[in-house]
Design a protein around this motif. Sequence first.
Motif, PDB file in Angstrom:
ATOM      1  N   ASP A   1       6.525  28.280  35.922  1.00 30.12           N
ATOM      2  CA  ASP A   1       6.638  27.077  35.081  1.00 30.12           C
ATOM      3  C   ASP A   1       7.659  27.231  33.958  1.00 30.12           C
ATOM      4  O   ASP A   1       8.508  26.363  33.770  1.00 30.12           O
ATOM      5  N   SER A   2       7.556  28.330  33.195  1.00 30.96           N
ATOM      6  CA  SER A   2       8.440  28.470  32.037  1.00 30.96           C
ATOM      7  C   SER A   2       8.358  29.877  31.463  1.00 30.96           C
ATOM      8  O   SER A   2       7.418  30.623  31.736  1.00 30.96           O
ATOM      9  N   PHE A   3       9.361  30.210  30.679  1.00 33.17           N
ATOM     10  CA  PHE A   3       9.328  31.399  29.840  1.00 33.17           C
ATOM     11  C   PHE A   3      10.264  31.170  28.665  1.00 33.17           C
ATOM     12  O   PHE A   3      11.143  30.307  28.707  1.00 33.17           O
ATOM     13  N   ASN A   4      10.038  31.924  27.617  1.00 34.70           N
ATOM     14  CA  ASN A   4      10.886  31.875  26.435  1.00 34.70           C
ATOM     15  C   ASN A   4      11.607  33.206  26.313  1.00 34.70           C
ATOM     16  O   ASN A   4      11.130  34.226  26.801  1.00 34.70           O
ATOM     17  N   TYR A   5      12.739  33.178  25.613  1.00 33.10           N
ATOM     18  CA  TYR A   5      13.393  34.439  25.277  1.00 33.10           C
ATOM     19  C   TYR A   5      14.274  34.264  24.050  1.00 33.10           C
ATOM     20  O   TYR A   5      14.746  33.168  23.767  1.00 33.10           O
ATOM     21  N   GLN A   6      14.423  35.369  23.342  1.00 36.33           N
ATOM     22  CA  GLN A   6      15.407  35.454  22.265  1.00 36.33           C
ATOM     23  C   GLN A   6      16.681  35.923  22.938  1.00 36.33           C
ATOM     24  O   GLN A   6      16.670  36.897  23.698  1.00 36.33           O
ATOM     25  N   ASP A   7      17.779  35.257  22.662  1.00 41.48           N
ATOM     26  CA  ASP A   7      19.056  35.548  23.298  1.00 41.48           C
ATOM     27  C   ASP A   7      19.999  36.135  22.262  1.00 41.48           C
ATOM     28  O   ASP A   7      20.293  35.489  21.248  1.00 41.48           O
ATOM     29  N   TYR A   8      20.466  37.360  22.520  1.00 43.35           N
ATOM     30  CA  TYR A   8      21.309  38.086  21.567  1.00 43.35           C
ATOM     31  C   TYR A   8      22.608  38.542  22.211  1.00 43.35           C
ATOM     32  O   TYR A   8      22.625  38.900  23.385  1.00 43.35           O
ATOM     33  N   PHE A   9      23.667  38.588  21.414  1.00 47.11           N
ATOM     34  CA  PHE A   9      24.858  39.342  21.761  1.00 47.11           C
ATOM     35  C   PHE A   9      24.586  40.765  21.291  1.00 47.11           C
ATOM     36  O   PHE A   9      24.036  40.967  20.210  1.00 47.11           O
ATOM     37  N   CYS A  10      24.967  41.744  22.112  1.00 52.31           N
ATOM     38  CA  CYS A  10      24.708  43.127  21.728  1.00 52.31           C
ATOM     39  C   CYS A  10      25.825  44.012  22.264  1.00 52.31           C
ATOM     40  O   CYS A  10      26.782  43.525  22.861  1.00 52.31           O
ATOM     41  N   ASP A  11      25.675  45.313  22.064  1.00 51.71           N
ATOM     42  CA  ASP A  11      26.635  46.250  22.632  1.00 51.71           C
ATOM     43  C   ASP A  11      26.003  46.948  23.834  1.00 51.71           C
ATOM     44  O   ASP A  11      24.876  46.630  24.227  1.00 51.71           O
ATOM     45  N   GLU A  12      26.718  47.901  24.406  1.00 45.75           N
ATOM     46  CA  GLU A  12      26.231  48.570  25.610  1.00 45.75           C
ATOM     47  C   GLU A  12      24.953  49.371  25.385  1.00 45.75           C
ATOM     48  O   GLU A  12      24.260  49.737  26.334  1.00 45.75           O
ATOM     49  N   ASN A  13      24.609  49.627  24.117  1.00 49.36           N
ATOM     50  CA  ASN A  13      23.371  50.341  23.791  1.00 49.36           C
ATOM     51  C   ASN A  13      22.261  49.398  23.353  1.00 49.36           C
ATOM     52  O   ASN A  13      21.254  49.841  22.807  1.00 49.36           O
ATOM     53  N   ALA A  14      22.456  48.102  23.530  1.00 47.62           N
ATOM     54  CA  ALA A  14      21.492  47.047  23.187  1.00 47.62           C
ATOM     55  C   ALA A  14      21.344  46.837  21.684  1.00 47.62           C
ATOM     56  O   ALA A  14      20.383  46.217  21.236  1.00 47.62           O
TER      57      ALA A  14
ATOM     58  N   SER B   1      31.089  42.029  28.287  1.00 44.53           N
ATOM     59  CA  SER B   1      30.356  41.225  27.310  1.00 44.53           C
ATOM     60  C   SER B   1      28.884  41.550  27.546  1.00 44.53           C
ATOM     61  O   SER B   1      28.369  41.347  28.642  1.00 44.53           O
ATOM     62  N   TRP B   2      28.227  42.102  26.513  1.00 39.92           N
ATOM     63  CA  TRP B   2      26.843  42.551  26.636  1.00 39.92           C
ATOM     64  C   TRP B   2      25.884  41.544  26.033  1.00 39.92           C
ATOM     65  O   TRP B   2      26.195  40.907  25.033  1.00 39.92           O
ATOM     66  N   GLY B   3      24.723  41.422  26.640  1.00 35.40           N
ATOM     67  CA  GLY B   3      23.694  40.520  26.134  1.00 35.40           C
ATOM     68  C   GLY B   3      22.317  41.136  26.280  1.00 35.40           C
ATOM     69  O   GLY B   3      22.113  42.093  27.037  1.00 35.40           O
ATOM     70  N   LYS B   4      21.399  40.570  25.528  1.00 39.42           N
ATOM     71  CA  LYS B   4      20.016  41.036  25.585  1.00 39.42           C
ATOM     72  C   LYS B   4      19.097  39.836  25.452  1.00 39.42           C
ATOM     73  O   LYS B   4      19.282  38.986  24.591  1.00 39.42           O
ATOM     74  N   MET B   5      18.106  39.784  26.336  1.00 35.94           N
ATOM     75  CA  MET B   5      17.050  38.779  26.280  1.00 35.94           C
ATOM     76  C   MET B   5      15.740  39.520  25.994  1.00 35.94           C
ATOM     77  O   MET B   5      15.462  40.528  26.637  1.00 35.94           O
ATOM     78  N   VAL B   6      14.956  38.991  25.062  1.00 34.47           N
ATOM     79  CA  VAL B   6      13.629  39.538  24.803  1.00 34.47           C
ATOM     80  C   VAL B   6      12.638  38.429  25.158  1.00 34.47           C
ATOM     81  O   VAL B   6      12.639  37.366  24.535  1.00 34.47           O
ATOM     82  N   PHE B   7      11.809  38.682  26.176  1.00 35.42           N
ATOM     83  CA  PHE B   7      10.955  37.657  26.765  1.00 35.42           C
ATOM     84  C   PHE B   7       9.643  37.454  26.010  1.00 35.42           C
ATOM     85  O   PHE B   7       9.069  38.390  25.461  1.00 35.42           O
ATOM     86  N   SER B   8       9.163  36.194  26.050  1.00 33.75           N
ATOM     87  CA  SER B   8       7.850  35.850  25.495  1.00 33.75           C
ATOM     88  C   SER B   8       7.321  34.617  26.231  1.00 33.75           C
ATOM     89  O   SER B   8       8.065  33.959  26.961  1.00 33.75           O
ATOM     90  N   ASN B   9       6.057  34.327  26.039  1.00 35.39           N
ATOM     91  CA  ASN B   9       5.425  33.109  26.582  1.00 35.39           C
ATOM     92  C   ASN B   9       5.759  32.874  28.051  1.00 35.39           C
ATOM     93  O   ASN B   9       6.246  31.814  28.434  1.00 35.39           O
ATOM     94  N   ILE B  10       5.478  33.857  28.884  1.00 35.73           N
ATOM     95  CA  ILE B  10       5.756  33.746  30.318  1.00 35.73           C
ATOM     96  C   ILE B  10       4.607  33.020  31.011  1.00 35.73           C
ATOM     97  O   ILE B  10       3.465  33.459  30.961  1.00 35.73           O
ATOM     98  N   ASN B  11       4.928  31.887  31.631  1.00 38.41           N
ATOM     99  CA  ASN B  11       3.975  31.100  32.425  1.00 38.41           C
ATOM    100  C   ASN B  11       4.547  31.026  33.841  1.00 38.41           C
ATOM    101  O   ASN B  11       5.391  30.164  34.121  1.00 38.41           O
ATOM    102  N   PRO B  12       4.137  31.958  34.731  1.00 38.21           N
ATOM    103  CA  PRO B  12       4.777  32.089  36.039  1.00 38.21           C
ATOM    104  C   PRO B  12       5.045  30.771  36.758  1.00 38.21           C
ATOM    105  O   PRO B  12       4.195  29.908  36.829  1.00 38.21           O
TER     106      PRO B  12
END
Length: 166
Positions: A89-102, A76-87
């Motif tokens: 404390d917090s971070f945001n990410y887009q959470d996707y289902f994907c294949d082995e090639n992203a 089961s493949w997944g991909k996170m794309v990170f944003s708004n990183i506050n070391p």
Amino acid sequence: MQHTVEGKTLTLERTFSAPRQKVWDAFTKPELFVKWWGPRGWVTEVKEFNFTEGGTNHYGMKCDDPKQKDWYGKYSWGKMVFSNINPIDSFNYQDYFCDENAVVQEGMAVATVVQEFIEVEGGTKIVSTGIYESEEALKQVVEMGMLPGIAETWDRLEELVADRRN
């Protein structure tokens, strides 16, 4: 783990018995992430892990438990794309289902997740808020067994961060 579902929002909360930096590191360092991500009976591998704003975590979970008959040997493949990183404390990410090639899988739920790390007496509280594109999308992942899977995953996280050797 406590959870609430309201409309298209899923909120998860749990307190871990470890300092905030240690819990943060478990999410943001690939060598730690692979030790706990995924439910029991699954092994995680990382193809790409770039924890920067706009960076990606592309990972695959492989079922290595023969008792999980239909899933045994599958990925089961997944991909996170990170944003708004506050070391630480917090971070945001887009959470996707994907294949082995992203490549993102069409028709599968996508979430915008805010991951918060809050220092509390005796440990670190994580508040994870996922906002899906629709109530139906959230229902889809809940029906796929996401809640028991996350509970097991966070149990594995607790074991990792509570271990003084890590």
